[in-house]
Design a protein around this motif. Structure first.
Motif: not given
Lengths: 532, 294
Positions: B59-60, B62-63, B77, B79, B237-238, B244, B248, B251-252, B255
């Motif tokens: 998680l840390s 992410r993106r 997430f 990944r 998911p996942p 998919l 998801t 939204e980003y 950024e």
């Protein structure tokens, strides 16, 4: 020749642009007076401005400025006098309210005991009850004492009564004259006692309210409040950034990340009353074992999810109901993240990790099914996906099943998701009283369709505590009873609490005096002014 | 040795070789073949090629932007996007092959049956295909998935059903053309059975156009699967699905555009690849069309 013509065109264009700039600047220069008009963007239109028909936020955002209740719930969740100036308990089933004098409805008719009685009769009419009348629980009706005093009667002792009466979307005081005249059209021709009066409604475009100059309380600064409908999340935020609107309701996370830190905008936020949790099917193997539920409870790293997935739109939960709800007791210590303890609990219960890292016991190798909606509550499905990955680390194989909201909701109401091990629910305790959350979610008798206990959870000891708390009129005793009840939940873990959503509103920096309410129905504009 | 091979000139195999040569001489088809080959390799070799577990979250991270750790960056997430694209190609291929198989089988049965029997069954079959065609393609798939429920198998069925009418029409046309040929009449005249005629004459001669259509529909099927997954009605998911992943990452978009862009690129390349191969095959198998297009 050609050059001169080109020059002339250029000059003309420059003059045109200058003129347009001047024209754009002029209204600014003369300026709307302080507290002129505020324009608010909402994701969807109201269904009706009659709380009898529409108890949802898009309706209540508007009519919380038109109507008032007998008592009101302040932004810091205290109960204050509104149309009732004082109240006293007459017996366990009767409460006397003295009414404010000299108040008039927007249509000019007087507010008095008769109006209160007619409002209650209308909401409680068994043939045609108000859509949120169930929030009034066992309220039976109203007895008129004199012109400015009424008694509210309940069938059984009902401690959350005062809080229930604060709900503008359940029991706002409406003008009997207005209801009589407008009939079914009251929702488009509302009349209350609030600081703003209804002016016009263009369906799916805008609703306009104007200042009620005869308001009994402090006069609002704003002259007009305009509610616009902009369904698309990004368009709503862009409208704020371009100055088309002054305030945005339901801002999307992506837009918030963009305007946060920009001095031209302010973000009003407060921890709300909606807590997201995962209810276990407490009778379905293997989550019918308390050790498995406890292991999952301590094995989920909520902080990682709150920090990285939710990114600032939630605060940590302290119980299965929001910490701002009366009677909420902090049981978060019972789920402090501890992976070693989670693994130990599962080992003790006989669930051993195989070579692929997945746990099994005596040939049983269960896959947990985690049901969720996508987008009903912000990042609901994303949270489920993160939990699935975390469960896998513990050796629990899980599958996320994303259902369309209408299908998911119907399943919840009919208790039809029988094969789900975990059900997502974002529960808002809208009365602000623990009774509504703890009783209708986890009492044995609250199985759907009567309540929301789709988790097949039943603990007699817990039931006894919350039923006693519901009937007790001693608020301190109620707190103690609810604390004990929540300690039982901390041990039994009928559900895994995740986080509590914040209420968030984004607005321009020139909007002053807006105080956000933990309950998203209230969008009070009487303290707000606009100074561009 | 060389002499011996020259003495057995089997006609069908020579035309096949000719077709393959024509296909390989067309640069665009070769590009298509390369793209399709890449996807097949990615799909089969995903477990060996992927550097990360496609479902494992950090998680840390992410993106995270593309780096030596995450070659195409990480998703919301944390990944690895490359690993997810590699595993996603399996799903795309499986749904593509599965749905085209369904569409082709049913379509050939319906279309072939209609053409051979003629009369009112022909009308009933083909008009019902017209009804299916009248639905906007996404609508039909949405209805099927809503009724059956989401998941890879149901997605395959939905996409497959959507493909049936096209195959039925194509088959019917091809079979009708073959039925008129003298060699079929000749076979009938010498008393060959209907089944024999169908399998030895009609099927091999009617098949090439259907195969071309199948290749083209592989691309469409991958696109439709992505669309269903994008709308949240495809796989759950996942499981990595290109559609998919775009959905998801939307939204980003401002950024972290890489979260949506790379899976989008994968879909584009896959669809392009199958389309180029399909076009090339059509030209190669139909000498007249090939001559015209040159």
């Amino acid at each position: 020749m050609a050059r001169r013509a080109r020059h002339a065109v250029r000059l003309g264009l420059a003059a045109l642009v200058a003129g347009m700039l001047l024209a754009a600047a002029l209204p600014r220069a003369t300026g709307a007076p302080a507290g002129g008009t505020i324009t608010i963007a909402r994701p969807s239109d109201s269904v009706s401005l009659d709380a009898h028909r529409d108890s949802s936020s898009p309706g209540a955002w508007v009519y919380s400025n038109i109507y008032e209740t007998l008592v009101k719930l302040t932004q810091d969740m205290r109960i204050e006098p509104a149309l009732a100036t004082s109240w006293e308990i007459q017996s366990t089933r009767r409460m006397l309210f003295r009414l404010r004098k000299g108040v008039r409805f927007h249509d000019g008719s007087p507010f008095n005991a008769q109006a209160v009685k007619l409002t209650f009769d209308r909401t409680l009419n068994p043939q045609n009850p108000g859509v949120a009348s169930s929030n009034l629980g066992p309220v039976e009706g109203v007895e008129v004492v004199d012109d400015y005093a009424v008694v509210v009667i309940t069938r059984v002792p009902f401690a959350p009564l005062l809080r229930a009466l604060t709900m503008v979307n359940a029991i706002p005081m409406v003008s009997p004259e207005g209801v009589r005249r407008a009939g079914d059209g009251f929702g488009r021709n509302p009349s209350g006692t609030g600081p703003f009066k209804f002016s016009e409604w263009l369906t799916n475009t805008r609703i306009v309210l104007v200042r009620n100059d005869d308001y009994w309380g402090p006069k609002p600064a704003l002259e007009r409040v305009v509610f616009r409908v902009i369904p698309e999340d990004s368009a709503r935020m862009l409208a704020l950034e371009t100055g088309e609107v002054d305030m945005v309701l339901g801002p999307a996370a992506a837009g918030l990340r963009r305007v946060r830190g920009n001095p031209k905008f302010k973000i009003a936020e407060v921890g709300g009353l909606r807590t997201l949790f995962y209810g276990f099917n407490n009778t379905l193997a293997p989550v019918n074992e308390v050790k498995v539920r406890q292991a999952i409870n301590v094995g989920i790293d909520r902080k990682a999810i709150i920090d990285n997935v939710m990114e600032g739109i939630v605060e940590p939960a302290t119980s299965l109901i929001s910490q701002r709800v009366f009677g909420a007791h902090d049981i978060s210590a019972s789920w402090a993240y501890n992976r070693a303890k989670a693994e130990q609990l599962l080992d003790e219960a006989g669930w051993r990790k195989g070579p692929d890292g997945i746990r099994s016991r005596g040939g049983a190798r269960p896959t947990l099914r985690l049901y969720t909606s996508r987008g009903r509550w912000p990042k609901d499905a994303e949270t489920a996906e993160a939990i699935q990955a975390q469960l896998r680390v513990l050796g629990i194989d899980a599958r996320v099943n994303v259902l369309e909201w209408a299908i998911y909701f119907q399943g919840l109401r009919r208790n039809a998701h029988a094969d789900a091990h975990m059900l997502t629910l974002g529960w808002a305790t809208t009365t602000g009283d623990a009774d509504y959350g703890l009783r209708s979610q986890f009492a044995c008798a609250a199985a759907p369709p009567r309540g929301w206990n789709a988790y097949n959870y039943c603990n007699k000891e817990y039931d006894e505590l919350i039923l006693r708390a519901m009937g007790s009129l001693d608020q301190d005793q109620r707190k103690t009873l609810y604390a004990k009840a929540q300690q039982i939940l901390a041990h039994d873990v009928p559900a895994v609490a995740m986080y509590t959503y914040k209420e968030i509103v984004a607005h321009a920096d020139y909007v002053r005096g807006y105080l956000i309410h933990p309950l998203d129905y209230y969008l009070w504009m009487n303290g707000v002014s606009v100074r561009r | 040795m060389a002499v011996r091979t020259l003495t057995i000139p089997v006609r069908p195999s020579r035309t096949r070789w000719l077709a393959a040569r024509r296909l390989l001489h067309n640069r665009l088809s070769v590009l298509g073949l390369v793209l399709v080959g890449l996807i097949v390799v990615a799909g089969i070799g995903a477990p060996y090629l992927a550097l990360h577990d496609p479902a494992a979250q950090t998680l840390s991270d992410r993106r995270a932007l593309p780096s030596s750790r995450y070659l195409l960056g990480a998703d919301e997430f944390g990944r690895d996007i490359l690993s997810r694209i590699l595993f996603g190609s399996r799903l795309a291929l499986l749904v593509g092959v599965g749905s085209v198989a369904i569409g082709m089988t049913l379509g050939m049965l319906v279309g072939g049956g209609a053409a051979i029997t003629g009369g009112w069954p022909d009308d009933v079959f083909m008009r019902s295909m017209d009804i299916l065609l009248a639905f906007p393609y996404l609508m039909l798939a949405l209805v099927v998935v809503t009724v059956l429920g989401p998941g890879p198998v149901n997605t395959t069925i939905a996409v497959g059903l959507w493909a049936v009418p096209a195959f039925a029409r194509m088959t019917r046309g091809a079979v009708l053309t073959v039925l008129d040929q003298e060699y079929v009449e000749a076979a009938r005249a010498v008393g060959a059975s209907g089944v024999r005629i169908a399998f030895t004459h009609i099927l091999p001669n009617g098949l090439p156009p259907v195969l071309v259509l199948a290749t083209l529909y592989m691309g469409y099927a991958i696109l439709l699967e992505s669309a269903l997954s994008f709308l949240g009605l495809g796989v759950q998911p996942p499981t990595p699905s290109w559609g998919l992943m775009i959905s998801t990452g939307r939204e980003y978009l401002f950024e972290a555009p890489h979260v949506s862009t790379f899976p989008g690129l994968a879909i584009t390349l896959a669809v392009l690849g199958f389309n180029l191969v399909g076009d090339g095959l059509r030209d190669a198998l139909d000498p007249k069309a090939a001559a015209l297009s040159r």
